[in-house]
Design a protein around this motif. Structure first.
Motif, mmCIF file in Angstrom:
data_model
loop_
_atom_site.group_PDB
_atom_site.id
_atom_site.type_symbol
_atom_site.label_atom_id
_atom_site.label_comp_id
_atom_site.label_asym_id
_atom_site.label_seq_id
_atom_site.Cartn_x
_atom_site.Cartn_y
_atom_site.Cartn_z
ATOM 1 N N THR A 157 0.817 -1.214 0.000
ATOM 2 C CA THR A 157 0.000 0.000 0.000
ATOM 3 C C THR A 157 0.850 1.264 0.000
ATOM 4 O O THR A 157 0.322 2.365 0.082
ATOM 5 C CB THR A 157 -0.935 0.025 1.222
ATOM 6 O OG1 THR A 157 -0.161 -0.137 2.417
ATOM 7 C CG2 THR A 157 -1.978 -1.074 1.131
ATOM 8 N N SER A 158 2.161 1.099 -0.094
ATOM 9 C CA SER A 158 3.057 2.255 -0.091
ATOM 10 C C SER A 158 4.331 1.917 -0.861
ATOM 11 O O SER A 158 4.842 0.793 -0.761
ATOM 12 C CB SER A 158 3.424 2.633 1.353
ATOM 13 O OG SER A 158 4.424 3.629 1.363
ATOM 14 N N VAL A 159 4.836 2.893 -1.585
ATOM 15 C CA VAL A 159 6.093 2.685 -2.303
ATOM 16 C C VAL A 159 7.242 2.445 -1.329
ATOM 17 O O VAL A 159 8.251 1.848 -1.711
ATOM 18 C CB VAL A 159 6.422 3.861 -3.250
ATOM 19 C CG1 VAL A 159 5.377 3.989 -4.338
ATOM 20 C CG2 VAL A 159 6.563 5.162 -2.497
ATOM 21 N N THR A 160 7.077 2.849 -0.089
ATOM 22 C CA THR A 160 8.131 2.615 0.903
ATOM 23 C C THR A 160 8.287 1.130 1.235
ATOM 24 O O THR A 160 9.290 0.734 1.821
ATOM 25 C CB THR A 160 7.864 3.403 2.203
ATOM 26 O OG1 THR A 160 6.642 2.938 2.792
ATOM 27 C CG2 THR A 160 7.779 4.897 1.942
ATOM 28 N N GLN A 161 7.342 0.317 0.855
ATOM 29 C CA GLN A 161 7.389 -1.127 1.110
ATOM 30 C C GLN A 161 8.104 -1.900 0.000
ATOM 31 O O GLN A 161 8.465 -3.055 0.188
ATOM 32 C CB GLN A 161 5.968 -1.673 1.283
ATOM 33 C CG GLN A 161 5.234 -1.071 2.459
ATOM 34 C CD GLN A 161 3.747 -1.348 2.415
ATOM 35 O OE1 GLN A 161 3.143 -1.468 1.338
ATOM 36 N NE2 GLN A 161 3.130 -1.445 3.582
ATOM 37 N N TYR A 162 8.294 -1.277 -1.140
ATOM 38 C CA TYR A 162 8.840 -1.976 -2.301
ATOM 39 C C TYR A 162 10.219 -2.584 -2.050
ATOM 40 O O TYR A 162 10.450 -3.755 -2.371
ATOM 41 C CB TYR A 162 8.942 -1.048 -3.517
ATOM 42 C CG TYR A 162 7.642 -0.630 -4.149
ATOM 43 C CD1 TYR A 162 6.403 -0.950 -3.605
ATOM 44 C CD2 TYR A 162 7.650 0.108 -5.316
ATOM 45 C CE1 TYR A 162 5.216 -0.544 -4.206
ATOM 46 C CE2 TYR A 162 6.468 0.515 -5.930
ATOM 47 C CZ TYR A 162 5.264 0.181 -5.358
ATOM 48 O OH TYR A 162 4.107 0.577 -5.972
ATOM 49 N N ALA A 163 11.128 -1.810 -1.534
ATOM 50 C CA ALA A 163 12.514 -2.271 -1.386
ATOM 51 C C ALA A 163 12.601 -3.535 -0.536
ATOM 52 O O ALA A 163 13.280 -4.496 -0.918
ATOM 53 C CB ALA A 163 13.379 -1.163 -0.798
ATOM 54 N N LYS A 164 11.900 -3.542 0.594
ATOM 55 C CA LYS A 164 11.929 -4.720 1.470
ATOM 56 C C LYS A 164 11.382 -5.950 0.754
ATOM 57 O O LYS A 164 11.958 -7.034 0.822
ATOM 58 C CB LYS A 164 11.130 -4.461 2.746
ATOM 59 C CG LYS A 164 11.054 -5.668 3.657
ATOM 60 C CD LYS A 164 10.202 -5.421 4.879
ATOM 61 C CE LYS A 164 10.116 -6.703 5.706
ATOM 62 N NZ LYS A 164 9.322 -6.545 6.905
ATOM 63 N N VAL A 165 10.278 -5.766 0.053
ATOM 64 C CA VAL A 165 9.654 -6.896 -0.633
ATOM 65 C C VAL A 165 10.542 -7.390 -1.779
ATOM 66 O O VAL A 165 10.719 -8.598 -1.953
ATOM 67 C CB VAL A 165 8.238 -6.527 -1.122
ATOM 68 C CG1 VAL A 165 7.679 -7.586 -2.049
ATOM 69 C CG2 VAL A 165 7.315 -6.312 0.070
ATOM 70 N N ILE A 166 11.118 -6.490 -2.518
ATOM 71 C CA ILE A 166 12.010 -6.882 -3.617
ATOM 72 C C ILE A 166 13.205 -7.660 -3.082
ATOM 73 O O ILE A 166 13.559 -8.715 -3.630
ATOM 74 C CB ILE A 166 12.449 -5.654 -4.432
ATOM 75 C CG1 ILE A 166 11.264 -5.107 -5.231
ATOM 76 C CG2 ILE A 166 13.617 -5.994 -5.358
ATOM 77 C CD1 ILE A 166 11.504 -3.744 -5.848
ATOM 78 N N GLU A 167 13.805 -7.172 -2.011
ATOM 79 C CA GLU A 167 14.953 -7.884 -1.422
ATOM 80 C C GLU A 167 14.550 -9.262 -0.926
ATOM 81 O O GLU A 167 15.275 -10.236 -1.120
ATOM 82 C CB GLU A 167 15.571 -7.055 -0.290
ATOM 83 C CG GLU A 167 16.342 -5.853 -0.768
ATOM 84 C CD GLU A 167 17.443 -6.203 -1.764
ATOM 85 O OE1 GLU A 167 18.220 -7.142 -1.502
ATOM 86 O OE2 GLU A 167 17.508 -5.544 -2.815
ATOM 87 N N MET A 200 12.069 -11.090 -1.988
ATOM 88 C CA MET A 200 11.793 -11.951 -3.131
ATOM 89 C C MET A 200 13.080 -12.440 -3.783
ATOM 90 O O MET A 200 13.169 -13.596 -4.201
ATOM 91 C CB MET A 200 10.910 -11.211 -4.133
ATOM 92 C CG MET A 200 9.492 -10.989 -3.624
ATOM 93 S SD MET A 200 8.474 -9.998 -4.728
ATOM 94 C CE MET A 200 8.198 -11.188 -6.045
ATOM 95 N N LYS A 201 14.081 -11.581 -3.850
ATOM 96 C CA LYS A 201 15.378 -11.997 -4.398
ATOM 97 C C LYS A 201 16.000 -13.095 -3.548
ATOM 98 O O LYS A 201 16.607 -14.031 -4.066
ATOM 99 C CB LYS A 201 16.336 -10.803 -4.470
ATOM 100 C CG LYS A 201 16.020 -9.826 -5.580
ATOM 101 C CD LYS A 201 17.001 -8.666 -5.569
ATOM 102 C CE LYS A 201 16.698 -7.656 -6.649
ATOM 103 N NZ LYS A 201 17.604 -6.493 -6.595
ATOM 104 N N ALA A 202 15.837 -12.981 -2.240
ATOM 105 C CA ALA A 202 16.437 -13.952 -1.317
ATOM 106 C C ALA A 202 15.643 -15.246 -1.208
ATOM 107 O O ALA A 202 16.162 -16.241 -0.704
ATOM 108 C CB ALA A 202 16.575 -13.318 0.067
ATOM 109 N N ASN A 203 14.388 -15.241 -1.662
ATOM 110 C CA ASN A 203 13.516 -16.398 -1.482
ATOM 111 C C ASN A 203 12.926 -16.916 -2.794
ATOM 112 O O ASN A 203 11.759 -17.332 -2.830
ATOM 113 C CB ASN A 203 12.387 -16.055 -0.509
ATOM 114 C CG ASN A 203 12.877 -15.843 0.898
ATOM 115 O OD1 ASN A 203 13.328 -16.781 1.540
ATOM 116 N ND2 ASN A 203 12.822 -14.611 1.360
#
Length: 87
Positions: free
Chosen positions: A39-49, A51-54
């Motif tokens: 619900t926020s662009v501030t969440q993107y980086a954590k989710v992308i990282e 997903m890369k790790a998992n």
């Protein structure tokens, strides 16, 4: 908020209250065991990282945290609408 800020009349403001968006966010949050809701662009980086790790997936813990944030986001929107109506 934008409609109210423009000084629109009451009926126009009511017509611009978003119903579908919050419903979709709530549906995604409800289905968090298999859905990641942002619900926020501030969440993107954590989710992308994550997903890369998992191998392209997010953890249930993250999905629960994001679902909680999504419900909070909708609650804030509903509160703003309620406050506007009460004014």
């Amino acid at each position: 908020q934008a409609t109210v800020a423009k000084g629109a009349d009451f009926e126009t403001c009511v017509e611009n209250i978003d119903i579908g968006g919050p419903a979709m966010i709530r549906a995604a949050a409800k289905n968090h065991p298999s859905v990641t809701v942002l619900t926020s662009v501030t969440q993107y980086a954590k989710v992308i990282e994550e997903m890369k790790a998992n191998n392209g997936a997010t953890t249930l813990k993250t999905r629960r945290e994001l679902a909680a944030a999504a419900y909070g986001h909708c609650a804030a929107y509903d509160s703003a609408v309620s406050t506007w109506f009460a004014a």
